[in-house]
Design a protein around this motif. Structure first.
Motif, PDB file in Angstrom:
ATOM      1  N   GLY A   1       3.954  12.604 -10.503  1.00  0.00           N
ATOM      2  CA  GLY A   1       2.994  13.761 -10.486  1.00  0.00           C
ATOM      3  C   GLY A   1       1.692  13.463 -11.064  1.00  0.00           C
ATOM      4  O   GLY A   1       0.708  14.169 -10.844  1.00  0.00           O
ATOM      5  N   ARG A   2       1.360  12.365 -11.313  1.00  0.00           N
ATOM      6  CA  ARG A   2      -0.188  12.140 -11.795  1.00  0.00           C
ATOM      7  C   ARG A   2      -1.084  12.219 -10.661  1.00  0.00           C
ATOM      8  O   ARG A   2      -0.508  11.414  -9.491  1.00  0.00           O
ATOM      9  CB  ARG A   2      -0.368  10.803 -12.531  1.00  0.00           C
ATOM     10  CG  ARG A   2       0.386  10.572 -13.679  1.00  0.00           C
ATOM     11  CD  ARG A   2       0.120  11.319 -14.831  1.00  0.00           C
ATOM     12  NE  ARG A   2      -1.137  11.510 -15.527  1.00  0.00           N
ATOM     13  CZ  ARG A   2      -1.294  10.460 -16.594  1.00  0.00           C
ATOM     14  NH1 ARG A   2      -0.324   9.859 -17.148  1.00  0.00           N
ATOM     15  NH2 ARG A   2      -2.646  10.121 -16.936  1.00  0.00           N
ATOM     16  N   VAL A   3      -2.167  12.787 -10.668  1.00  0.00           N
ATOM     17  CA  VAL A   3      -3.015  12.818  -9.505  1.00  0.00           C
ATOM     18  C   VAL A   3      -3.767  11.366  -9.295  1.00  0.00           C
ATOM     19  O   VAL A   3      -4.378  11.119 -10.338  1.00  0.00           O
ATOM     20  CB  VAL A   3      -4.051  13.974  -9.825  1.00  0.00           C
ATOM     21  CG1 VAL A   3      -5.129  14.155  -8.474  1.00  0.00           C
ATOM     22  CG2 VAL A   3      -3.092  15.049  -9.722  1.00  0.00           C
ATOM     23  N   ILE A   4      -3.804  11.086  -7.992  1.00  0.00           N
ATOM     24  CA  ILE A   4      -4.875   9.848  -7.737  1.00  0.00           C
ATOM     25  C   ILE A   4      -6.003  10.615  -6.950  1.00  0.00           C
ATOM     26  O   ILE A   4      -5.861  10.719  -5.624  1.00  0.00           O
ATOM     27  CB  ILE A   4      -4.083   8.991  -6.880  1.00  0.00           C
ATOM     28  CG1 ILE A   4      -2.945   8.374  -7.533  1.00  0.00           C
ATOM     29  CG2 ILE A   4      -5.140   7.830  -6.636  1.00  0.00           C
ATOM     30  CD1 ILE A   4      -2.177   7.310  -6.798  1.00  0.00           C
ATOM     31  N   PRO A   5      -7.061  10.426  -7.623  1.00  0.00           N
ATOM     32  CA  PRO A   5      -8.459  11.218  -6.806  1.00  0.00           C
ATOM     33  C   PRO A   5      -8.911  10.275  -5.892  1.00  0.00           C
ATOM     34  O   PRO A   5      -8.751   8.941  -6.043  1.00  0.00           O
ATOM     35  CB  PRO A   5      -9.393  11.426  -7.926  1.00  0.00           C
ATOM     36  CG  PRO A   5      -8.876  10.666  -9.180  1.00  0.00           C
ATOM     37  CD  PRO A   5      -7.541  10.281  -8.940  1.00  0.00           C
ATOM     38  N   VAL A   6      -9.483  10.590  -4.906  1.00  0.00           N
ATOM     39  CA  VAL A   6      -9.949   9.799  -3.685  1.00  0.00           C
ATOM     40  C   VAL A   6     -11.633   9.785  -3.932  1.00  0.00           C
ATOM     41  O   VAL A   6     -12.164  10.856  -4.109  1.00  0.00           O
ATOM     42  CB  VAL A   6      -9.733  10.333  -2.313  1.00  0.00           C
ATOM     43  CG1 VAL A   6     -10.460   9.389  -1.280  1.00  0.00           C
ATOM     44  CG2 VAL A   6      -8.197  10.379  -2.126  1.00  0.00           C
ATOM     45  N   PRO A   7     -12.074   8.455  -4.031  1.00  0.00           N
ATOM     46  CA  PRO A   7     -13.437   8.232  -4.007  1.00  0.00           C
ATOM     47  C   PRO A   7     -14.302   8.855  -3.035  1.00  0.00           C
ATOM     48  O   PRO A   7     -13.931   8.753  -1.834  1.00  0.00           O
ATOM     49  CB  PRO A   7     -13.915   6.828  -4.299  1.00  0.00           C
ATOM     50  CG  PRO A   7     -12.611   6.220  -4.483  1.00  0.00           C
ATOM     51  CD  PRO A   7     -11.406   7.355  -4.052  1.00  0.00           C
ATOM     52  N   ASP A   8     -15.323   9.740  -3.281  1.00  0.00           N
ATOM     53  CA  ASP A   8     -16.114  10.520  -1.977  1.00  0.00           C
ATOM     54  C   ASP A   8     -16.867   9.304  -1.723  1.00  0.00           C
ATOM     55  O   ASP A   8     -18.255   9.708  -1.986  1.00  0.00           O
ATOM     56  CB  ASP A   8     -16.598  11.647  -2.552  1.00  0.00           C
ATOM     57  CG  ASP A   8     -17.337  12.291  -1.421  1.00  0.00           C
ATOM     58  OD1 ASP A   8     -16.990  11.983  -0.249  1.00  0.00           O
ATOM     59  OD2 ASP A   8     -18.049  13.195  -1.722  1.00  0.00           O
ATOM     60  N   THR A   9     -16.509   8.222  -0.917  1.00  0.00           N
ATOM     61  CA  THR A   9     -17.586   6.841  -0.393  1.00  0.00           C
ATOM     62  C   THR A   9     -17.705   7.337   0.883  1.00  0.00           C
ATOM     63  O   THR A   9     -18.359   6.411   1.514  1.00  0.00           O
ATOM     64  CB  THR A   9     -17.010   5.785  -0.764  1.00  0.00           C
ATOM     65  OG1 THR A   9     -15.783   5.502   0.054  1.00  0.00           O
ATOM     66  CG2 THR A   9     -16.780   5.539  -2.241  1.00  0.00           C
ATOM     67  N   GLY A  10     -16.857   8.127   1.738  1.00  0.00           N
ATOM     68  CA  GLY A  10     -17.102   8.061   3.178  1.00  0.00           C
ATOM     69  C   GLY A  10     -16.557   6.966   4.065  1.00  0.00           C
ATOM     70  O   GLY A  10     -16.620   6.840   5.257  1.00  0.00           O
ATOM     71  N   SER A  11     -16.001   6.075   3.198  1.00  0.00           N
ATOM     72  CA  SER A  11     -15.348   4.793   4.008  1.00  0.00           C
ATOM     73  C   SER A  11     -13.859   4.858   3.805  1.00  0.00           C
ATOM     74  O   SER A  11     -13.317   3.615   3.914  1.00  0.00           O
ATOM     75  CB  SER A  11     -16.035   3.550   3.451  1.00  0.00           C
ATOM     76  OG  SER A  11     -15.972   3.530   1.963  1.00  0.00           O
ATOM     77  N   LEU A  12     -13.281   5.882   3.456  1.00  0.00           N
ATOM     78  CA  LEU A  12     -11.733   5.672   3.085  1.00  0.00           C
ATOM     79  C   LEU A  12     -10.934   6.580   3.952  1.00  0.00           C
ATOM     80  O   LEU A  12     -11.509   7.773   4.448  1.00  0.00           O
ATOM     81  CB  LEU A  12     -11.388   6.242   1.715  1.00  0.00           C
ATOM     82  CG  LEU A  12     -11.801   5.226   0.468  1.00  0.00           C
ATOM     83  CD1 LEU A  12     -11.412   6.047  -0.855  1.00  0.00           C
ATOM     84  CD2 LEU A  12     -11.227   4.062   0.662  1.00  0.00           C
ATOM     85  N   ARG A  13      -9.769   6.293   4.309  1.00  0.00           N
ATOM     86  CA  ARG A  13      -8.561   7.133   5.107  1.00  0.00           C
ATOM     87  C   ARG A  13      -7.565   6.828   4.481  1.00  0.00           C
ATOM     88  O   ARG A  13      -6.691   5.918   4.738  1.00  0.00           O
ATOM     89  CB  ARG A  13      -8.741   6.331   6.579  1.00  0.00           C
ATOM     90  CG  ARG A  13      -7.609   7.133   7.486  1.00  0.00           C
ATOM     91  CD  ARG A  13      -6.874   6.331   8.573  1.00  0.00           C
ATOM     92  NE  ARG A  13      -6.981   4.765   8.573  1.00  0.00           N
ATOM     93  CZ  ARG A  13      -5.811   4.304   7.979  1.00  0.00           C
ATOM     94  NH1 ARG A  13      -4.943   5.023   7.356  1.00  0.00           N
ATOM     95  NH2 ARG A  13      -5.890   3.051   7.870  1.00  0.00           N
ATOM     96  N   PRO A  14      -7.145   7.545   3.394  1.00  0.00           N
ATOM     97  CA  PRO A  14      -6.122   7.403   2.387  1.00  0.00           C
ATOM     98  C   PRO A  14      -4.617   7.869   3.216  1.00  0.00           C
ATOM     99  O   PRO A  14      -4.800   8.218   4.021  1.00  0.00           O
ATOM    100  CB  PRO A  14      -6.336   8.487   1.423  1.00  0.00           C
ATOM    101  CG  PRO A  14      -7.715   8.944   1.514  1.00  0.00           C
ATOM    102  CD  PRO A  14      -8.044   8.889   2.779  1.00  0.00           C
ATOM    103  N   THR A  15      -3.930   6.869   2.694  1.00  0.00           N
ATOM    104  CA  THR A  15      -2.382   7.133   3.164  1.00  0.00           C
ATOM    105  C   THR A  15      -1.860   8.238   2.879  1.00  0.00           C
ATOM    106  O   THR A  15      -2.017   8.859   1.828  1.00  0.00           O
ATOM    107  CB  THR A  15      -1.601   6.000   2.618  1.00  0.00           C
ATOM    108  OG1 THR A  15      -2.044   4.781   3.108  1.00  0.00           O
ATOM    109  CG2 THR A  15      -0.298   6.236   3.092  1.00  0.00           C
ATOM    110  N   SER A  16      -1.549   9.131   4.091  1.00  0.00           N
ATOM    111  CA  SER A  16      -1.068  10.525   3.710  1.00  0.00           C
ATOM    112  C   SER A  16       0.139  10.732   2.914  1.00  0.00           C
ATOM    113  O   SER A  16       0.824   9.611   2.653  1.00  0.00           O
ATOM    114  CB  SER A  16      -0.692  11.127   5.057  1.00  0.00           C
ATOM    115  OG  SER A  16       0.361  10.707   5.624  1.00  0.00           O
TER     116      SER A  16
END
Length: 186
Positions: A10-25
């Motif tokens: 349940g812990r949140v993993i924020p996504v860095p706003d670097t414009g170079s990520l495509r996080p795994t859905s």
């Protein structure tokens, strides 16, 4: 993104706003971790997370029982994000980071891992060469798994170590197993 299960559920993993990520859905992550959990244990494993980005896959592995994860990413801002999050989650002692391109890292001395997660850009120019280097370069323990996310431009179904391939929308997950050494061959 959230951690699906385990001690950090349940812990949140924020996504860095670097414009170079495509996080795994979340859908892809849930599917691939279900496949892993159905066939092997996470307890006590050593994990390598290549193209680590937000750290999503490695943190999920720690939550499920992995002892140690080495996160590798060429972007210093991604590595700082992972280190900060590891501190926040109180798991710094289980995390190691390396700021390097995957090519540079894999050209260094190999260390064997139980699981290697790899989520490169879909147009990554070294996809096949990187896969071969991991499978044949001493990066996996006997029976270790290499989990690769890619798109339809790459097809690993005929690769002799690939035992699982499944599409999750645009993302395809291919899982490879290291060659086991038969005691008669030693």
């Amino acid at each position: 993104m959230r951690i699906i299960t385990g001690k950090l559920k349940g812990r949140v993993i924020p996504v860095p706003d670097t414009g170079s990520l495509r996080p795994t859905s979340d859908r892809t992550k849930e599917g691939l971790f279900s496949v892993i959990a159905a066939r092997r244990f996470f307890e006590g494993t050593r994990v390598l997370d290549l193209f680590a980005g937000s750290g999503n896959l490695g943190f999920e592995a720690i939550s499920r029982g992995s002892d140690h994860v080495l996160f590798v990413d060429q972007h210093p801002e991604h590595i700082r994000h992972i280190e900060k999050l590891a501190h926040h989650l109180n798991i710094k002692h289980q995390v190691q980071t390396r700021t390097a391109s995957v090519e540079q890292f894999l050209d260094g001395p190999s260390a064997a891992y139980d699981l290697i997660f790899c989520d490169p850009p879909y147009d990554y120019f070294m996809m096949t060469k990187m896969t071969d280097k991991i499978l044949y370069g001493g990066w996996l323990k006997p029976d270790g798994w290499f989990i690769l996310e890619h798109d339809k431009r790459h097809d690993f179904t005929n690769q002799p170590h690939c035992f699982y391939t499944k599409a999750y929308g645009r993302t395809i997950v291919s899982i490879f197993q290291a060659q086991t050494v038969d005691s008669d061959e030693q």
